[in-house]
Design an enzyme around this catalytic site. Structure first.
Site, PDB file in Angstrom:
ATOM      1  N   ASP A  62       0.828  -1.230  -0.156  1.00  0.00           N
ATOM      2  CA  ASP A  62       0.197  -0.077  -0.050  1.00  0.00           C
ATOM      3  C   ASP A  62       0.988   1.127  -0.108  1.00  0.00           C
ATOM      4  O   ASP A  62       1.897   1.100  -0.606  1.00  0.00           O
ATOM      5  CB  ASP A  62      -1.036  -0.027   1.088  1.00  0.00           C
ATOM      6  CG  ASP A  62      -2.308   0.564   0.941  1.00  0.00           C
ATOM      7  OD1 ASP A  62      -2.122   1.858   0.894  1.00  0.00           O
ATOM      8  OD2 ASP A  62      -3.162  -0.045   0.854  1.00  0.00           O
ATOM      9  N   ASP A  71      -1.825   1.807  18.304  1.00  0.00           N
ATOM     10  CA  ASP A  71      -2.349   0.662  18.082  1.00  0.00           C
ATOM     11  C   ASP A  71      -1.932  -0.359  17.295  1.00  0.00           C
ATOM     12  O   ASP A  71      -2.419  -1.589  16.972  1.00  0.00           O
ATOM     13  CB  ASP A  71      -3.977   0.742  17.402  1.00  0.00           C
ATOM     14  CG  ASP A  71      -4.865   1.637  18.072  1.00  0.00           C
ATOM     15  OD1 ASP A  71      -4.706   1.720  19.374  1.00  0.00           O
ATOM     16  OD2 ASP A  71      -5.727   2.056  17.663  1.00  0.00           O
ATOM     17  N   HIS A  96      -3.477   5.857   4.336  1.00  0.00           N
ATOM     18  CA  HIS A  96      -4.349   4.782   3.561  1.00  0.00           C
ATOM     19  C   HIS A  96      -3.495   3.492   4.018  1.00  0.00           C
ATOM     20  O   HIS A  96      -4.223   2.695   4.363  1.00  0.00           O
ATOM     21  CB  HIS A  96      -4.367   4.710   1.977  1.00  0.00           C
ATOM     22  CG  HIS A  96      -5.292   3.897   1.570  1.00  0.00           C
ATOM     23  ND1 HIS A  96      -4.913   2.501   1.277  1.00  0.00           N
ATOM     24  CD2 HIS A  96      -6.522   4.007   1.201  1.00  0.00           C
ATOM     25  CE1 HIS A  96      -5.970   1.861   0.605  1.00  0.00           C
ATOM     26  NE2 HIS A  96      -7.101   2.775   0.545  1.00  0.00           N
ATOM     27  N   ALA A 221      -7.548  -7.204  -8.801  1.00  0.00           N
ATOM     28  CA  ALA A 221      -8.812  -7.876  -8.485  1.00  0.00           C
ATOM     29  C   ALA A 221      -9.297  -8.807  -9.378  1.00  0.00           C
ATOM     30  O   ALA A 221      -9.904  -9.836  -9.046  1.00  0.00           O
ATOM     31  CB  ALA A 221      -9.905  -6.782  -7.805  1.00  0.00           C
ATOM     32  N   TYR A 223      -7.672 -10.425 -11.667  1.00  0.00           N
ATOM     33  CA  TYR A 223      -6.755 -11.348 -12.023  1.00  0.00           C
ATOM     34  C   TYR A 223      -7.367 -12.910 -11.326  1.00  0.00           C
ATOM     35  O   TYR A 223      -7.712 -12.979 -10.287  1.00  0.00           O
ATOM     36  CB  TYR A 223      -5.386 -11.125 -11.754  1.00  0.00           C
ATOM     37  CG  TYR A 223      -4.764 -10.123 -12.171  1.00  0.00           C
ATOM     38  CD1 TYR A 223      -4.758 -10.075 -13.577  1.00  0.00           C
ATOM     39  CD2 TYR A 223      -4.109  -8.909 -11.725  1.00  0.00           C
ATOM     40  CE1 TYR A 223      -4.109  -8.859 -14.462  1.00  0.00           C
ATOM     41  CE2 TYR A 223      -3.346  -8.170 -12.389  1.00  0.00           C
ATOM     42  CZ  TYR A 223      -3.615  -7.771 -13.729  1.00  0.00           C
ATOM     43  OH  TYR A 223      -2.906  -6.862 -14.346  1.00  0.00           O
ATOM     44  N   VAL A 226      -7.187 -14.443  -7.428  1.00  0.00           N
ATOM     45  CA  VAL A 226      -7.296 -13.379  -6.333  1.00  0.00           C
ATOM     46  C   VAL A 226      -8.721 -13.342  -5.812  1.00  0.00           C
ATOM     47  O   VAL A 226      -9.679 -13.471  -6.435  1.00  0.00           O
ATOM     48  CB  VAL A 226      -7.091 -11.856  -7.170  1.00  0.00           C
ATOM     49  CG1 VAL A 226      -7.137 -10.910  -6.075  1.00  0.00           C
ATOM     50  CG2 VAL A 226      -5.607 -12.038  -7.714  1.00  0.00           C
ATOM     51  N   SER A 273     -11.788  -0.657   0.184  1.00  0.00           N
ATOM     52  CA  SER A 273     -10.204  -0.874   0.550  1.00  0.00           C
ATOM     53  C   SER A 273     -10.518  -1.692   2.092  1.00  0.00           C
ATOM     54  O   SER A 273      -9.624  -2.486   2.278  1.00  0.00           O
ATOM     55  CB  SER A 273      -9.504   0.323   0.447  1.00  0.00           C
ATOM     56  OG  SER A 273      -9.181   0.782  -0.882  1.00  0.00           O
TER      57      SER A 273
END
Length: 598
Positions: A62, A71, A96, A221, A223, A226, A273
């Site tokens: 990412d 956290d 992100h 996504a 492919y 996945v 996401s």
């Protein structure tokens, strides 16, 4: 849309002091309270009775995660920054990537870890790899224009697969496929790594949807191999922004999901996401309990755990349904304990000669094929259009004239032009004519004459003569008809001669001369049937001869007499007028029933 939410640690500490001696509730933090509905939907508390994800590494490929967040402290391993050239030494925000890492392996903070974000697999470890930039990053513009950054995702996937990752989370996507990414995913799956990706957030973009409401595919996504994840709302329905197409395999909550941000912050986010990160956490629980379970069986365990989907069916909105962590762990237990059939070969020997299978080979498509294909299509369309244009032109030039069944009308000759009016300038000028008053006479009205009733006429028998049979018989004599008693009828009044109109010539012009018109074509007169009558000099007219015109001499000039009947220039005599007059010499007189011109 993202909403920033700050953790109110001080306020929560004061609130806890008010409950001294009273057992604290399980959800003692505002952030954790917002997670309650999502964690209940996923069934994580029940799943934690089996495992909490210990011993599993999840690679978050990412924008980079903040390892100092309360956290995540102690759970993040920072891998290489694959965008170091575009960053130029400046620290990225990592917003992100930090949020995705917290949903997977966040362990909270405070007493008992009851504050902040807790992930689905709180005991798992995070391998953070920076492969994408965010608009908040200083080097975002350089990232968008760099060619070297295009393969950063593929290099990050390979790095994670080669450095011990059990699960790879790809909360990113691109509208165009990348052969390098596909090869990298095939490499990771071949090494037993579970790959999870988000399907995209184009579900509410009407300009991108086709006639069936499907959004374009997002890669990686789409492919093979996945696990593609869509997002649902609080009512377990597809979130409006979630992409809808046939790459969707299953779904997870993705609307208003709280997550951690850099520098100890928190925010709410909506998108696929977050849903992908939650499913990666469930996969980490399965891998923690069954480390050797194949990626295909991990996918099967996730599919057997779904709820709130079409029963036994599939749709392109949420796939087979919404994932449940506890049910997925139990399904994995069943799949892992299934005995193999007698004589079955190990999976690495089923389609090979004993050697482990290598990565799937992807045939690379040369860059020149796409423009060549476009050029061929354009030339084909242009050639077809030119052929149609030429065919139409030839047809218009060679087609026969339309036939007309009606006969063509005969063209009438143009009327003859009137004789030209010629003025002779050398002719002496004529005196101006005295204007004459033109008088108009009323039409002749026949007078009512009292006539006697018709008398029957005697039939005259004319003897016939055949030449050579003797002397010619004597012609019978005819007497004039008897006149009715009383005075003779008056003679018809003579018409007055009309005075022709005189045109005034131009001043100084001589006397006009006129050219004679073309002689009119002779017209055969319509005559009454000829009746031969015997006159003084023979039959008049001869039998079978046409009626002579007015004034024709009779008998002919070489005959006994050459007088014309009637004389030229004389007015027309009424029918039956004797000619010559009674007091004039000549025996010729038209018979009472002689020829009459029409």
């Amino acid at each position: 849309m993202r909403k920033a939410v700050r953790a109110r640690a001080a306020a929560l500490a004061v609130a806890l002091l008010a409950f001294v001696g009273v057992p604290a509730p399980v959800w003692a933090d505002e952030i954790r309270d917002r997670q309650r509905a999502i964690l209940n939907t996923l069934g994580v508390q029940e799943a934690w009775q089996y495992t909490r994800g210990g011993g599993v590494t999840v690679a978050v490929v990412d924008s980079g995660a903040d390892p100092s967040h309360p956290d995540l402290r102690g759970s993040v391993t920072v891998g290489p920054n694959l965008l170091s050239r575009t960053d130029g030494g400046r620290a990225p925000a990592g917003r992100h990537g930090t949020g995705m890492a917290s949903l997977i392996a966040g362990h909270g903070h405070g007493p008992g870890g009851r504050d902040g974000i807790i992930g689905v697999a709180p005991e798992a470890r995070i391998l953070s790899l920076r492969v994408i930039a965010e608009p908040e990053d200083p080097g975002y513009l350089a990232y968008r224009t760099s060619r070297a950054a295009r393969d950063a995702v593929a290099r990050g996937i390979r790095y994670a697969a080669d450095h011990g990752a059990d699960v790879i989370n790809l909360s990113l996507g691109n509208a165009r496929p990348n052969p390098a990414e596909r090869e990298a995913i095939a490499h990771a799956i071949a090494k037993g790594v579970v790959v999870v990706s988000a399907v995209g957030n184009d579900g509410d973009k009407r300009e991108l949807l086709d006639a069936d409401g499907f959004a374009p595919y997002s890669y990686p996504a789409a492919y093979p191999g996945v696990i593609a994840v869509a997002a649902t709302d609080a009512k377990h329905r597809r979130a409006p922004f979630s992409t809808r197409n046939h790459s969707v395999l299953l779904a997870a909550p993705g609307d208003d999901v709280p997550m951690a941000g850099p520098d100890g912050t928190y925010f709410l986010a909506e998108g696929t996401s977050g849903a992908s990160a939650l499913v990666s956490g469930v996969a980490a629980l399965i891998r923690s309990r069954h480390p050797d379970l194949k990626p295909s069986l991990v996918k099967q365990a996730l599919l057997e755990s779904v709820r709130f989907g079409p029963p036994g069916k599939y749709n392109a909105s949420v796939g087979f349904g919404e994932v449940n962590a506890a049910a997925a762990v139990r399904a994995a237990d069943r799949l892992a304990g299934t005995p193999r059939g007698g004589g079955a070969l190990p999976s690495n020997e089923r389609f090979t000669d004993g050697e482990p299978p290598g990565p799937v080979k992807v045939i690379d498509q040369p860059a020149w094929t796409e423009p060549v294909a476009v050029g061929v299509i354009v030339l084909t369309v242009a050639g077809a259009g030119l052929a149609v244009a030429v065919s139409v032109a030839l047809y218009r030039r060679t087609r026969p004239a339309p036939s007309d069944p009606r006969p063509a009308a005969a063209e009438e000759p143009p009327p003859e032009p009137p004789p030209p009016l010629i003025f002779d300038p050398d002719a002496p000028a004529e005196p101006e004519p005295v204007p004459v008053a033109v008088t108009f006479e009323p039409a002749d009205v026949p007078l009512a004459v009292e006539t006697a009733p018709p008398r029957p006429q005697a039939t005259v028998s004319v003897p016939s003569y055949v030449p050579g049979t003797g002397p010619r018989p004597k012609a019978p004599a005819f007497e004039p008809p008897d006149l009715p008693p009383g005075p003779p009828p008056p003679e018809p009044a003579q018409r007055k001669r009309r005075v022709p109109l005189v045109l005034d010539p131009p001043p100084g012009a001589g006397r006009p001369t006129f050219e004679p018109p073309y002689p009119p074509a002779p017209v055969a007169p319509s005559l009454a049937p000829l009746q031969p009558v015997v006159g003084a000099y023979g039959p008049w007219p001869p039998p079978g001869a046409p009626a002579p015109p007015y004034g024709t001499p009779w008998p002919p000039p070489n005959g006994p007499s050459g007088r014309p009947w009637p004389s030229p220039g004389a007015p027309a005599s009424p029918y039956g007028t004797p000619w010559p007059p009674p007091n004039a010499p000549g025996p010729m007189q038209p018979p009472p029933d002689g020829n009459r011109t029409a």
